[in-house]
Design a protein around this motif. Sequence first.
Motif, PDB file in Angstrom:
ATOM      1  N   ILE A 201       0.839  -1.206   0.000  1.00 60.48           N
ATOM      2  CA  ILE A 201       0.000   0.000   0.000  1.00 60.48           C
ATOM      3  C   ILE A 201       0.869   1.250   0.000  1.00 60.48           C
ATOM      4  O   ILE A 201       0.633   2.198  -0.761  1.00 60.48           O
ATOM      5  N   VAL A 202       1.908   1.253   0.842  1.00 56.74           N
ATOM      6  CA  VAL A 202       2.800   2.413   0.919  1.00 56.74           C
ATOM      7  C   VAL A 202       3.451   2.684  -0.435  1.00 56.74           C
ATOM      8  O   VAL A 202       3.522   3.832  -0.889  1.00 56.74           O
ATOM      9  N   GLU A 203       3.907   1.646  -1.104  1.00 60.44           N
ATOM     10  CA  GLU A 203       4.553   1.823  -2.406  1.00 60.44           C
ATOM     11  C   GLU A 203       3.571   2.345  -3.456  1.00 60.44           C
ATOM     12  O   GLU A 203       3.915   3.190  -4.280  1.00 60.44           O
ATOM     13  N   GLN A 204       2.344   1.862  -3.410  1.00 58.79           N
ATOM     14  CA  GLN A 204       1.344   2.308  -4.374  1.00 58.79           C
ATOM     15  C   GLN A 204       0.960   3.777  -4.131  1.00 58.79           C
ATOM     16  O   GLN A 204       0.744   4.534  -5.078  1.00 58.79           O
ATOM     17  N   LEU A 205       0.915   4.176  -2.870  1.00 58.87           N
ATOM     18  CA  LEU A 205       0.588   5.563  -2.547  1.00 58.87           C
ATOM     19  C   LEU A 205       1.621   6.532  -3.123  1.00 58.87           C
ATOM     20  O   LEU A 205       1.289   7.654  -3.527  1.00 58.87           O
ATOM     21  N   LYS A 206       2.869   6.089  -3.170  1.00 59.59           N
ATOM     22  CA  LYS A 206       3.930   6.937  -3.722  1.00 59.59           C
ATOM     23  C   LYS A 206       3.718   7.230  -5.203  1.00 59.59           C
ATOM     24  O   LYS A 206       4.253   8.201  -5.729  1.00 59.59           O
ATOM     25  N   GLY A 207       2.940   6.394  -5.855  1.00 59.57           N
ATOM     26  CA  GLY A 207       2.744   6.554  -7.292  1.00 59.57           C
ATOM     27  C   GLY A 207       1.545   7.395  -7.682  1.00 59.57           C
ATOM     28  O   GLY A 207       1.251   7.534  -8.876  1.00 59.57           O
ATOM     29  N   ILE A 208       0.856   7.968  -6.709  1.00 56.61           N
ATOM     30  CA  ILE A 208      -0.310   8.799  -7.032  1.00 56.61           C
ATOM     31  C   ILE A 208       0.141  10.060  -7.762  1.00 56.61           C
ATOM     32  O   ILE A 208       1.066  10.749  -7.339  1.00 56.61           O
ATOM     33  N   ARG A 209      -0.527  10.356  -8.866  1.00 63.24           N
ATOM     34  CA  ARG A 209      -0.218  11.550  -9.655  1.00 63.24           C
ATOM     35  C   ARG A 209      -1.481  12.403  -9.798  1.00 63.24           C
ATOM     36  O   ARG A 209      -2.527  11.914 -10.216  1.00 63.24           O
ATOM     37  N   LEU A 210      -1.342  13.687  -9.443  1.00 58.56           N
ATOM     38  CA  LEU A 210      -2.418  14.650  -9.621  1.00 58.56           C
ATOM     39  C   LEU A 210      -1.843  15.899 -10.274  1.00 58.56           C
ATOM     40  O   LEU A 210      -0.646  15.959 -10.552  1.00 58.56           O
ATOM     41  N   ASN A 211      -2.680  16.889 -10.497  1.00 54.98           N
ATOM     42  CA  ASN A 211      -2.220  18.137 -11.105  1.00 54.98           C
ATOM     43  C   ASN A 211      -1.028  18.694 -10.330  1.00 54.98           C
ATOM     44  O   ASN A 211      -1.144  18.991  -9.132  1.00 54.98           O
ATOM     45  N   PRO A 212       0.127  18.860 -10.971  1.00 51.19           N
ATOM     46  CA  PRO A 212       1.318  19.324 -10.248  1.00 51.19           C
ATOM     47  C   PRO A 212       1.200  20.743  -9.724  1.00 51.19           C
ATOM     48  O   PRO A 212       2.005  21.163  -8.887  1.00 51.19           O
ATOM     49  N   PHE A 213       0.226  21.503 -10.193  1.00 50.96           N
ATOM     50  CA  PHE A 213       0.025  22.866  -9.707  1.00 50.96           C
ATOM     51  C   PHE A 213      -0.825  22.901  -8.442  1.00 50.96           C
ATOM     52  O   PHE A 213      -0.983  23.959  -7.833  1.00 50.96           O
ATOM     53  N   SER A 215      -1.036  21.383  -4.728  1.00 54.33           N
ATOM     54  CA  SER A 215      -0.262  20.625  -3.747  1.00 54.33           C
ATOM     55  C   SER A 215      -1.141  19.599  -3.031  1.00 54.33           C
ATOM     56  O   SER A 215      -2.309  19.838  -2.752  1.00 54.33           O
ATOM     57  N   PHE A 216      -0.541  18.440  -2.734  1.00 52.59           N
ATOM     58  CA  PHE A 216      -1.243  17.375  -2.029  1.00 52.59           C
ATOM     59  C   PHE A 216      -0.211  16.426  -1.434  1.00 52.59           C
ATOM     60  O   PHE A 216       0.966  16.424  -1.822  1.00 52.59           O
ATOM     61  N   SER A 217      -0.641  15.605  -0.491  1.00 51.59           N
ATOM     62  CA  SER A 217       0.223  14.559   0.055  1.00 51.59           C
ATOM     63  C   SER A 217      -0.642  13.477   0.674  1.00 51.59           C
ATOM     64  O   SER A 217      -1.773  13.732   1.106  1.00 51.59           O
ATOM     65  N   VAL A 218      -0.107  12.279   0.701  1.00 51.43           N
ATOM     66  CA  VAL A 218      -0.728  11.171   1.422  1.00 51.43           C
ATOM     67  C   VAL A 218       0.394  10.312   1.986  1.00 51.43           C
ATOM     68  O   VAL A 218       1.358   9.997   1.297  1.00 51.43           O
ATOM     69  N   LYS A 219       0.283   9.974   3.261  1.00 58.54           N
ATOM     70  CA  LYS A 219       1.318   9.171   3.895  1.00 58.54           C
ATOM     71  C   LYS A 219       0.714   8.335   5.015  1.00 58.54           C
ATOM     72  O   LYS A 219      -0.312   8.713   5.596  1.00 58.54           O
ATOM     73  N   ASN A 248     -10.302  21.702  -2.124  1.00 57.20           N
ATOM     74  CA  ASN A 248     -11.303  20.670  -1.865  1.00 57.20           C
ATOM     75  C   ASN A 248     -11.464  19.734  -3.054  1.00 57.20           C
ATOM     76  O   ASN A 248     -11.660  18.525  -2.886  1.00 57.20           O
ATOM     77  N   GLU A 249     -11.378  20.284  -4.280  1.00 58.10           N
ATOM     78  CA  GLU A 249     -11.518  19.455  -5.474  1.00 58.10           C
ATOM     79  C   GLU A 249     -10.365  18.465  -5.590  1.00 58.10           C
ATOM     80  O   GLU A 249     -10.552  17.312  -5.991  1.00 58.10           O
ATOM     81  N   THR A 250      -9.165  18.912  -5.211  1.00 58.51           N
ATOM     82  CA  THR A 250      -7.998  18.023  -5.240  1.00 58.51           C
ATOM     83  C   THR A 250      -8.143  16.910  -4.218  1.00 58.51           C
ATOM     84  O   THR A 250      -7.796  15.751  -4.487  1.00 58.51           O
ATOM     85  N   MET A 251      -8.682  17.252  -3.053  1.00 58.17           N
ATOM     86  CA  MET A 251      -8.899  16.232  -2.024  1.00 58.17           C
ATOM     87  C   MET A 251      -9.878  15.166  -2.507  1.00 58.17           C
ATOM     88  O   MET A 251      -9.684  13.962  -2.265  1.00 58.17           O
ATOM     89  N   THR A 252     -10.925  15.563  -3.196  1.00 53.67           N
ATOM     90  CA  THR A 252     -11.900  14.602  -3.720  1.00 53.67           C
ATOM     91  C   THR A 252     -11.229  13.599  -4.639  1.00 53.67           C
ATOM     92  O   THR A 252     -11.469  12.379  -4.554  1.00 53.67           O
ATOM     93  N   VAL A 311      -1.970  33.971   3.890  1.00 49.78           N
ATOM     94  CA  VAL A 311      -0.994  32.906   4.129  1.00 49.78           C
ATOM     95  C   VAL A 311      -1.530  31.599   3.562  1.00 49.78           C
ATOM     96  O   VAL A 311      -2.648  31.190   3.887  1.00 49.78           O
ATOM     97  N   VAL A 312      -0.741  30.957   2.714  1.00 53.06           N
ATOM     98  CA  VAL A 312      -1.116  29.653   2.174  1.00 53.06           C
ATOM     99  C   VAL A 312      -0.368  28.581   2.960  1.00 53.06           C
ATOM    100  O   VAL A 312       0.866  28.612   3.053  1.00 53.06           O
ATOM    101  N   THR A 313      -1.095  27.649   3.541  1.00 56.91           N
ATOM    102  CA  THR A 313      -0.481  26.619   4.374  1.00 56.91           C
ATOM    103  C   THR A 313      -1.150  25.270   4.135  1.00 56.91           C
ATOM    104  O   THR A 313      -2.373  25.213   3.944  1.00 56.91           O
ATOM    105  N   PRO A 314      -0.385  24.174   4.144  1.00 52.72           N
ATOM    106  CA  PRO A 314      -0.990  22.844   4.026  1.00 52.72           C
ATOM    107  C   PRO A 314      -1.667  22.383   5.307  1.00 52.72           C
ATOM    108  O   PRO A 314      -2.328  21.350   5.336  1.00 52.72           O
ATOM    109  N   GLY A 315      -1.502  23.144   6.384  1.00 54.45           N
ATOM    110  CA  GLY A 315      -2.187  22.821   7.626  1.00 54.45           C
ATOM    111  C   GLY A 315      -3.696  22.922   7.457  1.00 54.45           C
ATOM    112  O   GLY A 315      -4.188  23.546   6.508  1.00 54.45           O
TER     113      GLY A 315
END
Length: 380
Positions: A201-213, A215-219, A248-252, A311-315
């Motif tokens: 699962i961890v290895e597959q999560l590393k391969g997620i690709r979304l719009n590079p503009f 920002s997102f993360s999953v860990k 929100n659209e990126t999270m979906t 301020v733009v923050t990933p928090g």
Amino acid sequence: MKKTLEKLKPIIFEVFDHLHQNPEISWKEVNTTNYIAEFLKSYGCEVKTFPDHTGVVGELGNGLFKVGVRADMDSLWQEVNGTFQANHSCGHDAHMTMVLGTLLLLKEMQVELPGQLKLMFQPAEEVGNGALKMIEKQVIDDLDFLYGVHLRPIHELSMGTASPGIIHGAAETVSAKIIGFDAHGARPDLGINAIEVVSAIVEQLKGIRLNPFDSFSVKMTQVNAGGENKNVIPGSAQFHLDLRAQKNETMTELVRKVEHILLHVASLFRVKIEFDHQEKVYAAVVHPEAQRIMAKAIAESIGEGNVMPPVVTPGAEDFHFYTKERPHLKAAMLGLGCDLAPGLHHPNMSFNREALLDGIEILTRTVLATFEQKLTSFYQ
């Protein structure tokens, strides 16, 4: 206003010291609720508490036009110098102090509000569901504007600066179980190793690709598999995933891809994986009118040159449930520079307490300007 704040400074710092020295974790802010309720009553507010949960609301003034200012109450539970304890390392003690300080300043200035001000003290921000409880209790249904405040780390804003908006990202936790049965260490062919499933699962999560503009993360942030015996291959495991996205659209889309991976890996290994979504928090939506009013208040308080861009923050912040669930609300959150270091949620976080005075002045001017704008619009 600054002279009045200097006069109130001893009381303001006394309030902060009390809240800082008596932290309480999410949904257990009992003493904090009682302290704030008594404080609000002593300064002429109508006070509302809730029989089934912590939190308190103070109402000042009357009128159809209503403005809210919200502070979060809970602390974190974390290890501090080798001991686990409740700890205000996210600044909620400062947020409560600034909202109470706004009340103090308005009272000292003998301001008669042409409407109603709601001072909201919300529990359980750190677990992401305190705002939902306040929404359920219809606390914000009659508000026109809602303001919040959050201390910002020094790498975002320095002391003496402030921002009229914090663009928090969306966040979500996925809790999952791999359901299988154990096998002997000498016979791995008789079972499925849950640790290997987790690794896949961890290895597959590393391969997620979304719009590079965007920002997102999953860990993966927690894993629990196996018991005390070292010669047993665990067939079951529990794990948690932390998902972040600026929109929100990126999270979906991120959630959709994560679910696809979990189902795909379960099929590949022929195991059952159960999962559910928890602690979901939406990305910020800052209303331009609320932002403009707050920007003007910052300029009047600490100078136009110290008004910083949003301020733009990933928090994440559950404050943004309010605008998601009640789209009529015009909301903005003050980002306050205070030389906060090393960072939010660090067990030894500290900041310049003089910034509390800046925050109180900005919030007070924001509230007054919001009411003034309403009156101006009414008579035009």
